[in-house]
Scaffold this motif. Structure first.
Motif, PDB file in Angstrom:
ATOM      1  N   PHE B  32       0.889  -1.172   0.076  1.00 47.89           N
ATOM      2  CA  PHE B  32      -0.217   0.171  -0.033  1.00 47.89           C
ATOM      3  C   PHE B  32       1.142   1.322  -0.039  1.00 47.89           C
ATOM      4  O   PHE B  32       1.863   1.186   0.756  1.00 47.89           O
ATOM      5  N   ILE B  33       0.562   2.136  -0.759  1.00 48.68           N
ATOM      6  CA  ILE B  33       1.294   3.510  -0.902  1.00 48.68           C
ATOM      7  C   ILE B  33       0.346   4.355  -0.568  1.00 48.68           C
ATOM      8  O   ILE B  33      -0.650   4.742  -0.802  1.00 48.68           O
ATOM      9  N   ARG B 206       2.136  -4.638   3.696  1.00 47.81           N
ATOM     10  CA  ARG B 206       3.184  -3.695   3.839  1.00 47.81           C
ATOM     11  C   ARG B 206       2.670  -2.355   3.557  1.00 47.81           C
ATOM     12  O   ARG B 206       1.900  -2.327   2.491  1.00 47.81           O
ATOM     13  N   VAL B 207       2.993  -1.204   4.285  1.00 49.60           N
ATOM     14  CA  VAL B 207       2.455   0.035   3.977  1.00 49.60           C
ATOM     15  C   VAL B 207       3.661   1.189   4.041  1.00 49.60           C
ATOM     16  O   VAL B 207       4.353   1.138   4.820  1.00 49.60           O
ATOM     17  N   VAL B 208       3.606   1.604   2.849  1.00 54.60           N
ATOM     18  CA  VAL B 208       4.662   2.898   2.517  1.00 54.60           C
ATOM     19  C   VAL B 208       4.104   3.929   2.597  1.00 54.60           C
ATOM     20  O   VAL B 208       3.427   4.403   1.957  1.00 54.60           O
ATOM     21  N   THR B 219       6.426  -0.022   6.715  1.00 54.92           N
ATOM     22  CA  THR B 219       6.127  -0.937   7.694  1.00 54.92           C
ATOM     23  C   THR B 219       5.396  -2.155   7.408  1.00 54.92           C
ATOM     24  O   THR B 219       4.402  -2.178   6.463  1.00 54.92           O
ATOM     25  N   VAL B 220       5.890  -3.279   7.593  1.00 53.45           N
ATOM     26  CA  VAL B 220       5.251  -4.730   7.121  1.00 53.45           C
ATOM     27  C   VAL B 220       4.111  -4.957   7.795  1.00 53.45           C
ATOM     28  O   VAL B 220       3.997  -4.999   9.388  1.00 53.45           O
ATOM     29  N   GLY B 221       2.934  -5.328   7.556  1.00 51.95           N
ATOM     30  CA  GLY B 221       2.013  -5.694   8.164  1.00 51.95           C
ATOM     31  C   GLY B 221       1.296  -4.651   9.012  1.00 51.95           C
ATOM     32  O   GLY B 221       0.933  -4.628  10.036  1.00 51.95           O
ATOM     33  N   GLY B 222       1.437  -3.591   8.471  1.00 50.38           N
ATOM     34  CA  GLY B 222       1.454  -2.243   9.058  1.00 50.38           C
ATOM     35  C   GLY B 222       0.076  -1.509   9.213  1.00 50.38           C
ATOM     36  O   GLY B 222      -1.030  -2.189   8.511  1.00 50.38           O
TER      37      GLY B 222
END
Ligand SMILES: Nc1ncnc2c1ncn2[C@@H]1O[C@H](COP(=O)(O)OP(=O)(O)O)[C@@H](O)[C@H]1O
Ligand SMILES: [Mg+2]
Lengths: 298, 228
Positions: B32-33, B206-208, B219-222
């Motif tokens: 995800f961005i 994952r969230v960027v 963060t992974v699993g964020g």
């Protein structure tokens, strides 16, 4: 194996032509007018050349001998002429030959007989003189008028006419080139705008094609085809109109001015159609390429 | 693998959209961005699509070095990617089937392949019954699924979705996200730009987070970063 079907491109370009009907029609009309002007001028020039060749106007002076001269006198005049400076060739035409060729001409154009009071000159011997230096024609003419041997009845120096026709021809050519240049620019401009409109109408489609990885040529080919079709249609219709126009003028000249020879359209039509289609297609390609330049670089 | 290294993007008018982005996305990842409006998320996607060229730094996607990629090769590069936009961008006068088939036709797929593949893709997005409908006859969610089917038509390695749920209702949004995850499970790299905190939190991927011209958290699993 990836294949691109030609029918896709042709179909797309026809759709485009149809969608921008008014602009397409304008493009075809302008390009066709351009071809017609060019065609008419070229045909006019071709006919002028044809006539000039036929009457052998260029670089010739004809000296007619008095019909009372003896054969010896005639021969002496011939020898004297050959001795003159600037003379490159002398051809003797006997009165019999002159008569025959005149009769042959009359046989081709029967209605000429009534119009022409048969010229005395066909009962005279003549020398047809060609010369090498144009700028000294007047000297030559003076020398011919003052030959030592008497018996020259008439000198026809058609240089003036040849010069007039030459300058007329270059005048026509100049006008022709200017006119043509302007019309060409207008044609290309109109085609550019037609294609731009077609591209604009399909801009969304084009942007999606880009996202899914269509190549430039795949995107632009239908528009190039559109330009080609405009050219082909203008060339084809222009050819037919030129045919009509030429035949119309031809008939007027043949019936009213039969001293002039006109080339038959059938003899030159293949040049006309080839030139019209080629110029039409090239103009179409140039027009569409210019309007697509931006896309080809993107 | 996608790798952004010190990527800077300055638009011709002087706007610095991205200043120094360092980001690596492996094959088969789901990312995800997120980030505030105007943070540069769309710019990041446009760089990936090679719709915009980066100003400095480097960006590589598998064997493609986007800094060096010539215009001529761009179409072939884009065939590695499938894109989905917020506004669907379907052809209103083409049926669902034709919208998907079009993407295959423009890259020269033979009709035989198109006829075989389009129904398969439509069934992945659960639209096999709607193949003959026009976009106006479909809901927003269904239209976005058509767009997703089109994005997958040429079997790309990477799917990019820029706010795919921005124009559709929450229930449908969940369905679209589920589809994107399903696609990732089939082995594709999936990059989703979104604003929707609930969805991001729900999927635990994952969230960027993009902000201040670069990556401010990854963060992974964020969870969706609350401050942005
Ligand atoms: N084509 C453009 N020309 C100039 N500035 C642009 C252009 N596209 C985006 N920007 C600017 O770049 C910044 C990032 O925009 P964008 O990538 O669209 O952000 P986001 O998608 O995160 O909302 C914004 O300040 C925006 O105004
Ligand atoms: Mg955006």
């Amino acid at each position: 194996m990836r294949r691109y079907s030609l029918t896709y491109f042709i179909g797309q370009s026809f759709k485009g032509l149809w969608r921008n009907g008014v602009m397409s029609l304008a493009s075809i009309t302008v390009l066709m007018s351009c071809l017609l002007v060019m065609g008419s001028f070229s045909l006019l020039l071709a006919n002028i050349n044809y006539n000039m060749e036929e009457i052998g106007l260029l670089n010739e002076i004809v000296v007619f001998i008095d019909e009372n001269s003896t054969d010896e006198q005639v021969a002496a005049i011939g020898t004297e002429i050959k001795g003159l400076d600037n003379v490159s060739g002398v051809r003797f035409i006997s009165r019999e030959e002159a008569h025959e060729s005149e009769m042959a001409k009359l046989a081709d154009h029967p209605n000429l007989l009534q119009r022409m009071s048969l010229d005395k000159e066909i009962y005279r011997h003549s020398y047809v003189i060609t010369y090498s230096d144009n700028s000294r024609v007047s000297t030559l003419q003076y020398q011919l008028e003052h030959l030592e041997n008497k018996g020259v009845s008439k000198i026809i120096c058609r240089t003036d006419l040849a010069e007039t026709i030459e300058s007329l021809k270059s005048g026509i050519t100049m006008i022709f080139i200017w006119f043509l240049a302007i019309l060409m620019v207008v044609s290309i401009f109109v085609i550019i705008n037609t294609i731009k409109l077609a591209v604009f109408a399909r801009r969304q489609e084009i942007s999606i094609m880009r996202y899914v990885g269509a190549t430039n040529w795949f995107i632009t080919l239908p528009f190039v085809f559109e330009g080609i079709f405009i050219g082909l249609l203008a060339g084809g219709i222009g050819y037919l109109l030129q045919w009509y126009l030429y035949t119309y003028v031809y008939n007027i000249i043949i019936t009213d001015y039969n001293m002039i020879s006109v080339m038959a359209y059938a003899d030159i039509s293949h040049y006309v159609i080839a030139a019209f289609l080629a110029i039409g297609v090239v103009t179409g390609i140039i027009g569409s390429s210019i309007s697509l330049r931006k896309y080809l670089h993107a | 693998m996608i790798e952004f290294k010190n990527v800077k993007k300055v638009y011709p008018n002087g706007t610095v959209a991205l200043d120094n982005v360092n980001l690596r996305i492996n094959d088969g990842e789901f990312v995800f961005i997120v980030g505030a409006s105007g943070a540069g998320k769309t710019t990041l996607m446009k760089l990936l699509l090679r719709e915009e060229k980066l100003t400095s730094g480097s960006l590589t996607v598998d064997e493609f070095d986007l800094k060096k990629l010539s215009n001529f090769k761009v179409p072939y590069y884009r065939r590695q990617l499938g894109v989905v936009f917020q506004d669907f961008r379907l052809f209103p006068n083409k049926t669902v089937y034709e919208n998907v088939a079009f993407a295959m036709r423009v890259i020269g797929e033979p009709s035989k392949v198109i006829r075989r593949r389009v129904p398969t893709i439509l069934s992945i997005v659960n639209l096999q019954d709607k193949y003959n409908c026009f976009p106006r006859e479909l809901s927003g969610g269904e239209q976005q699924r058509v767009a997703l089917a089109r994005a997958m038509a040429n079997n790309p390695r990477i799917i990019i979705a820029d706010e795919p749920t921005g124009n559709i209702d929450p229930k449908m949004s969940l369905e679209i996200m589920n589809l994107l995850v399903k696609i990732q499970k089939k082995g594709k790299t999936v990059i989703v730009v979104t604003h929707e905190k609930n969805l991001v939190d729900y999927f635990k991927q994952r969230v960027v987070t993009i902000g201040e011209g670069g990556v401010i958290s990854d963060t992974v699993g964020g969870m969706y970063n609350a401050e942005v």
